[in-house]
Each structure stands twice: as structure tokens, then as C-alpha cells.
Design a protein around this motif. Structure first.
Motif, PDB file in Angstrom:
ATOM      1  N   ALA A   1      30.298 -26.029 -17.702  1.00  0.00           N
ATOM      2  CA  ALA A   1      29.838 -25.835 -16.324  1.00  0.00           C
ATOM      3  C   ALA A   1      30.817 -24.981 -15.537  1.00  0.00           C
ATOM      4  O   ALA A   1      30.414 -24.190 -14.674  1.00  0.00           O
ATOM      5  CB  ALA A   1      29.648 -27.197 -15.648  1.00  0.00           C
ATOM      6  N   PHE A   2      32.109 -25.138 -15.830  1.00  0.00           N
ATOM      7  CA  PHE A   2      33.134 -24.370 -15.119  1.00  0.00           C
ATOM      8  C   PHE A   2      33.055 -22.900 -15.484  1.00  0.00           C
ATOM      9  O   PHE A   2      33.118 -22.032 -14.606  1.00  0.00           O
ATOM     10  CB  PHE A   2      34.521 -24.929 -15.459  1.00  0.00           C
ATOM     11  CG  PHE A   2      35.650 -24.172 -14.823  1.00  0.00           C
ATOM     12  CD1 PHE A   2      36.023 -24.428 -13.516  1.00  0.00           C
ATOM     13  CD2 PHE A   2      36.340 -23.189 -15.534  1.00  0.00           C
ATOM     14  CE1 PHE A   2      37.055 -23.715 -12.919  1.00  0.00           C
ATOM     15  CE2 PHE A   2      37.376 -22.474 -14.953  1.00  0.00           C
ATOM     16  CZ  PHE A   2      37.735 -22.740 -13.631  1.00  0.00           C
ATOM     17  N   ASP A   3      32.931 -22.607 -16.767  1.00  0.00           N
ATOM     18  CA  ASP A   3      32.880 -21.214 -17.221  1.00  0.00           C
ATOM     19  C   ASP A   3      32.038 -21.140 -18.487  1.00  0.00           C
ATOM     20  O   ASP A   3      32.517 -21.444 -19.584  1.00  0.00           O
ATOM     21  CB  ASP A   3      34.293 -20.679 -17.494  1.00  0.00           C
ATOM     22  CG  ASP A   3      34.300 -19.188 -17.817  1.00  0.00           C
ATOM     23  OD1 ASP A   3      33.237 -18.637 -18.148  1.00  0.00           O
ATOM     24  OD2 ASP A   3      35.387 -18.565 -17.738  1.00  0.00           O
ATOM     25  N   PRO A   4      30.778 -20.758 -18.361  1.00  0.00           N
ATOM     26  CA  PRO A   4      29.876 -20.744 -19.528  1.00  0.00           C
ATOM     27  C   PRO A   4      30.317 -19.790 -20.637  1.00  0.00           C
ATOM     28  O   PRO A   4      29.817 -19.888 -21.767  1.00  0.00           O
ATOM     29  CB  PRO A   4      28.538 -20.295 -18.929  1.00  0.00           C
ATOM     30  CG  PRO A   4      28.634 -20.605 -17.475  1.00  0.00           C
ATOM     31  CD  PRO A   4      30.081 -20.419 -17.115  1.00  0.00           C
ATOM     32  N   SER A   5      31.240 -18.873 -20.355  1.00  0.00           N
ATOM     33  CA  SER A   5      31.675 -17.936 -21.395  1.00  0.00           C
ATOM     34  C   SER A   5      32.652 -18.573 -22.378  1.00  0.00           C
ATOM     35  O   SER A   5      32.923 -17.999 -23.433  1.00  0.00           O
ATOM     36  CB  SER A   5      32.338 -16.708 -20.760  1.00  0.00           C
ATOM     37  OG  SER A   5      33.621 -17.026 -20.229  1.00  0.00           O
ATOM     38  N   ILE A   6      33.191 -19.750 -22.053  1.00  0.00           N
ATOM     39  CA  ILE A   6      34.135 -20.421 -22.950  1.00  0.00           C
ATOM     40  C   ILE A   6      33.361 -21.186 -24.021  1.00  0.00           C
ATOM     41  O   ILE A   6      32.470 -21.980 -23.714  1.00  0.00           O
ATOM     42  CB  ILE A   6      35.049 -21.389 -22.173  1.00  0.00           C
ATOM     43  CG1 ILE A   6      35.862 -20.624 -21.136  1.00  0.00           C
ATOM     44  CG2 ILE A   6      35.983 -22.136 -23.134  1.00  0.00           C
ATOM     45  CD1 ILE A   6      36.702 -21.517 -20.233  1.00  0.00           C
ATOM     46  N   GLU A   7      33.701 -20.946 -25.269  1.00  0.00           N
ATOM     47  CA  GLU A   7      33.079 -21.656 -26.385  1.00  0.00           C
ATOM     48  C   GLU A   7      33.763 -23.015 -26.543  1.00  0.00           C
ATOM     49  O   GLU A   7      34.993 -23.085 -26.608  1.00  0.00           O
ATOM     50  CB  GLU A   7      33.216 -20.840 -27.660  1.00  0.00           C
ATOM     51  CG  GLU A   7      32.562 -21.479 -28.890  1.00  0.00           C
ATOM     52  CD  GLU A   7      32.755 -20.643 -30.141  1.00  0.00           C
ATOM     53  OE1 GLU A   7      32.473 -21.171 -31.241  1.00  0.00           O
ATOM     54  OE2 GLU A   7      33.194 -19.485 -30.029  1.00  0.00           O
ATOM     55  N   VAL A   8      32.982 -24.072 -26.614  1.00  0.00           N
ATOM     56  CA  VAL A   8      33.545 -25.429 -26.687  1.00  0.00           C
ATOM     57  C   VAL A   8      32.896 -26.206 -27.816  1.00  0.00           C
ATOM     58  O   VAL A   8      31.672 -26.211 -27.963  1.00  0.00           O
ATOM     59  CB  VAL A   8      33.332 -26.211 -25.378  1.00  0.00           C
ATOM     60  CG1 VAL A   8      34.115 -27.522 -25.416  1.00  0.00           C
ATOM     61  CG2 VAL A   8      33.741 -25.395 -24.171  1.00  0.00           C
ATOM     62  N   GLU A   9      33.737 -26.847 -28.621  1.00  0.00           N
ATOM     63  CA  GLU A   9      33.262 -27.791 -29.635  1.00  0.00           C
ATOM     64  C   GLU A   9      33.816 -29.166 -29.298  1.00  0.00           C
ATOM     65  O   GLU A   9      35.014 -29.313 -29.031  1.00  0.00           O
ATOM     66  CB  GLU A   9      33.730 -27.387 -31.032  1.00  0.00           C
ATOM     67  CG  GLU A   9      33.299 -28.379 -32.120  1.00  0.00           C
ATOM     68  CD  GLU A   9      33.874 -28.063 -33.487  1.00  0.00           C
ATOM     69  OE1 GLU A   9      33.553 -28.801 -34.443  1.00  0.00           O
ATOM     70  OE2 GLU A   9      34.661 -27.099 -33.610  1.00  0.00           O
ATOM     71  N   ALA A  10      32.952 -30.167 -29.281  1.00  0.00           N
ATOM     72  CA  ALA A  10      33.363 -31.545 -28.996  1.00  0.00           C
ATOM     73  C   ALA A  10      33.324 -32.364 -30.280  1.00  0.00           C
ATOM     74  O   ALA A  10      32.306 -32.384 -30.975  1.00  0.00           O
ATOM     75  CB  ALA A  10      32.449 -32.168 -27.946  1.00  0.00           C
ATOM     76  N   ILE A  11      34.438 -33.042 -30.576  1.00  0.00           N
ATOM     77  CA  ILE A  11      34.527 -33.891 -31.763  1.00  0.00           C
ATOM     78  C   ILE A  11      34.798 -35.318 -31.305  1.00  0.00           C
ATOM     79  O   ILE A  11      35.878 -35.615 -30.792  1.00  0.00           O
ATOM     80  CB  ILE A  11      35.643 -33.418 -32.715  1.00  0.00           C
ATOM     81  CG1 ILE A  11      35.406 -31.978 -33.157  1.00  0.00           C
ATOM     82  CG2 ILE A  11      35.738 -34.339 -33.924  1.00  0.00           C
ATOM     83  CD1 ILE A  11      36.527 -31.405 -34.000  1.00  0.00           C
ATOM     84  N   ASP A  12      33.814 -36.181 -31.454  1.00  0.00           N
ATOM     85  CA  ASP A  12      33.944 -37.582 -31.036  1.00  0.00           C
ATOM     86  C   ASP A  12      34.490 -38.376 -32.212  1.00  0.00           C
ATOM     87  O   ASP A  12      33.749 -38.851 -33.067  1.00  0.00           O
ATOM     88  CB  ASP A  12      32.582 -38.129 -30.603  1.00  0.00           C
ATOM     89  CG  ASP A  12      32.705 -39.418 -29.814  1.00  0.00           C
ATOM     90  OD1 ASP A  12      33.621 -40.213 -30.112  1.00  0.00           O
ATOM     91  OD2 ASP A  12      31.896 -39.626 -28.890  1.00  0.00           O
ATOM     92  N   LEU A  13      35.814 -38.497 -32.251  1.00  0.00           N
ATOM     93  CA  LEU A  13      36.455 -39.062 -33.431  1.00  0.00           C
ATOM     94  C   LEU A  13      37.850 -39.540 -33.080  1.00  0.00           C
ATOM     95  O   LEU A  13      38.543 -38.927 -32.269  1.00  0.00           O
ATOM     96  CB  LEU A  13      36.542 -37.994 -34.533  1.00  0.00           C
ATOM     97  CG  LEU A  13      37.048 -38.410 -35.913  1.00  0.00           C
ATOM     98  CD1 LEU A  13      36.024 -39.327 -36.597  1.00  0.00           C
ATOM     99  CD2 LEU A  13      37.308 -37.165 -36.761  1.00  0.00           C
ATOM    100  N   GLY A  14      38.261 -40.641 -33.708  1.00  0.00           N
ATOM    101  CA  GLY A  14      39.638 -41.080 -33.615  1.00  0.00           C
ATOM    102  C   GLY A  14      40.420 -40.580 -34.817  1.00  0.00           C
ATOM    103  O   GLY A  14      39.850 -40.166 -35.820  1.00  0.00           O
ATOM    104  N   VAL A  15      41.737 -40.592 -34.691  1.00  0.00           N
ATOM    105  CA  VAL A  15      42.601 -40.153 -35.789  1.00  0.00           C
ATOM    106  C   VAL A  15      43.228 -41.385 -36.418  1.00  0.00           C
ATOM    107  O   VAL A  15      43.964 -42.127 -35.769  1.00  0.00           O
ATOM    108  CB  VAL A  15      43.693 -39.191 -35.286  1.00  0.00           C
ATOM    109  CG1 VAL A  15      44.606 -38.788 -36.436  1.00  0.00           C
ATOM    110  CG2 VAL A  15      43.069 -37.965 -34.638  1.00  0.00           C
TER     111      VAL A  15
END
Length: 363
Positions: free
Chosen positions: A190-204
């Protein structure tokens, strides 16, 4: 210099004549006085301000030997007063407006070799792996987005809860109960649509996970804010050193905060610090008992907004150094310490590099 196809341009600086001298000011703390009895230097500055001329063109207009003019241009470049005009004005108008302040900041560090637009382009082509979207990195992420980092991979395993709102400003009250990493990614888009974002829902849960993640995503920098499990920093460190990826970390120890980084193959790594020594306390092991008791005891999260904001900003600056090279990393093997009980005074310590380190000793 003369045989390079380049048109030097003067930065936005001011000068005045005092007798036979010119006083030049770009940054008030870096004043430059140049002897100019016949006005040739001032004429050169005017031409450089206009831009569009090669060194040979400048020499012709001033009736000077090319070698002499080239030496003058080199001297001005050494003072960081010039940029390569051929590397300016290449941005689309919308991008130039979006990054107006970023470009103005980078002008200070531009040279004939790399212009402000070159530094911005490095950011736009960069990728940061952000481990944890909570307290620290919920402040770092907006800085990276504002700078224009082109790609972010975000990892977190938690949900938004009321305790987060003291310091995690990526989230809103309506986000309660939702997954943090998804909401953080939505914020960036929403802040900057030109930024590519991948979300990883995971613990280490194991070092192998991090090694696979860093190897697969191939980031330019890893910014970590994960506190658990207790070995997490060593796991991130090992993965980053193995893959040659810089690692930036921030954290808090009751009334002090720290930001440090690892430059693989250059600085000491986290594994060079002896066991049970706090990374921001140096490596002399002066009070191992206190550190052990602290680590074994209950540790409530004391990270209020100003703490997370300050450390997140320091961390973002270190990431920026790695991504652009506008200056060398400041905290690589040299942790910054911020004393929140002492007026936020800062100090530095240093990790001696261990040639026998199992992680970085052979690199």
C-alpha cells in the motif's frame, strides 16, 4: 580523466569571493578556500554548474591545457563537489519526484564515479530478507520502503496482539488476531506498489531452515530482529557467512540497545564472540555470571516505541550502507551501544576476529 566520455556537473553549492580567494561551501562543516587571483576558477565553477561539457570542452572555453583542467576536475571531485552529468536526469519524472529527498541525500555522496541516481538505482535493484516483522523490524521496514528498496522478503510467525501497539506501528487495531507478516506485506504494497514483497509465515526452528532460506532467496542483506530461540543469532550468522550475505542485527538489553552487523570475509562474525558474552558488551567476559543469570531469567519486552524506532533507524542506516556503498558499514564487528539510562549516549565496542572461528575462520 580527459579521455573519459564524461560531462562533470557541479553540485548545489555556494561560494563567494574574498579578495583573491573563493570560499566554497557545500556542507557548512566542510568549507573550502581556493586561490583564484584571475577569476579562472570561478569561471570554471560557473561552467560546471551549467553542465553539459566534457573536460576537453571546458579546457577549450577556458583556454587551458586539458591536463591542467583535468587536474582541477580531479581536485574538485576529491572534495565531493562533482557528479557525472551523464548519469543524471535519467529517471522518469514520477520516480524523480517520489525519490526527491533520497536523491538530495545521495547527492552529498555522489562522485564522478557514481552519481546520486546510481546510488538510488542500487537500492531499487536490491533485495532485503527481513527476519521478524515485530518491534525492531516493524520500524526498519518503513525506512527500507521509504528508501525505495526494490524487493523485500518478510518472515514472521506471530499474530498481532494488544502488546504490540507500544512499538509496532505497521499494525492497526483492526489487525488484531491477523498474521503479522501478511499485514506487514500489505502495508509495504500500500505504501509503494512498485516494491516487490514476499511474505513467509513461518517460525525458525533449526539452522538448516535459515541456510535454505538465505540460499534460496539470495538477498543482498539480511536484517534480523528475531529473539527466539536463544541460538538464533548464531544460526543467522552461520547462514549469512556461508552464503556471503551481510547480516544486520539490533536488540535491547534492559536499559541499553545495540546494533551490529557482520560483513562476511571482512569483519569478525557473531561466532567470533566467546560463548555467554553479550554481543554488545565486548568479548572480555568481564561479568559472565551476570550475563548468564540475565539470559536464564524472565525477560519482559521493554521495547517501547522510541527504543524500537531509534534502533530500527540505526539498523536501516547500516542496511543502506551495505546496499549502496555510500560509506563503509559502521557496525561490522563493531557494535553500536545506545545507553537509554544515560541520555541515549552512544559508544562502540569491538569483536576481535578469531582466526580459528569455526564459522568464518577460513574465509
Amino acid at each position: 580523466m580527459a579521455d573519459e566520455p564524461m560531462r562533470p556537473r557541479l553540485k548545489t553549492l555556494a561560494w563567494e569571493r574574498v579578495g583573491h580567494e573563493l570560499r566554497l561551501v557545500y556542507d557548512p562543516r566542510d568549507r573550502l578556500v581556493i586561490s583564484d587571483p584571475d577569476g579562472t576558477v570561478e569561471k570554471l565553477l560557473d561552467l560546471l554548474r551549467e553542465g553539459g561539457r566534457t573536460v576537453a570542452d571546458l579546457a577549450g572555453e577556458l583556454s587551458l591545457p586539458v591536463t591542467e583542467l583535468s587536474a582541477a576536475v580531479d581536485a574538485l571531485d576529491a572534495e565531493r563537489l562533482l557528479e557525472n552529468g551523464d548519469h543524471l536526469g535519467r529517471l522518469e519524472p514520477g520516480d524523480a519526484e517520489r525519490h526527491f529527498s533520497n536523491l538530495a541525500f545521495f547527492e552529498s555522496f555522489g562522485t564522478l564515479e557514481r552519481s546520486r541516481e546510481d546510488l538510488l538505482r542500487r537500492l531499487r535493484e536490491s533485495h532485503v530478507l527481513v527476519l521478524g516483522t515485530g518491534g525492531l523490524n516493524s520500524n526498519t521496514i518503513p525506512h527500507l520502503a521509504g528508501l525505495g528498496v526494490g524487493k523485500m522478503t518478510l518472515l514472521d510467525r506471530d499474530t498481532v496482539d494488544p502488546r504490540n501497539f507500544a512499538r509496532q506501528y505497521l499494525y492497526r487495531w483492526d489487525d488484531l488476531g491477523y498474521r503479522k507478516v501478511a499485514r506487514a506485506a500489505d502495508w509495504v504494497r500500500a505504501f509503494d506498489p512498485s516494491i516487490e514483497v514476499e511474505a513467509i509465515d513461518l517460525g525458525v526452528e533449526a539452522p538448516e531452515q535459515l541456510d535454505e532460506l538465505v540460499g534460496r532467496t539470495r538477498p543482498d542483506v539480511v536484517a534480523s530482529g528475531i529473539d527466539r530461540p536463544s541460538e538464533i543469532d548464531l544460526w543467522v550468522n552461520a547462514a549469512c557467512v556461508r552464503h556471503g550475505v551481510p547480516f544486520v542485527r539490533g536488540g535491547m538489553w534492559v536499559t541499553s540497545g545495540t546494533v551490529w552487523s557482520v560483513a562476511p570475509g571482512v569483519s569478525a562474525c557473531r561466532a567470533c564472540v566467546p560463548p555467554n558474552v553479550a554481543p554488545a558488551s565486548g568479548s572480555d567476559g568481564s561479568d559472565l555470571a551476570a550475563i548468564r543469570l540475565y539470559r536464564d531469567g524472565s525477560r519482559p519486552n521493554r521495547g517501547i516505541g522510541p527504543v524500537a524506532g531509534l534502533l530500527g533507524a540505526y539498523g536501516a542506516f547500516e542496511v543502506l550502507r551495505y546496499l549502496t556503498g555510500f560509506e563503509p558499514p559502521a557496525y561490522a564487528g563493531r557494535p553500536l551501544i545506545v545507553d537509554f539510562a544515560g541520555g541515549c549516549a552512544t559508544s562502540r565496542t569491538e569483536w576481535p576476529r578469531n582466526p580459528a572461528c569455526d564459522v568464518c575462520g577460513g574465509r
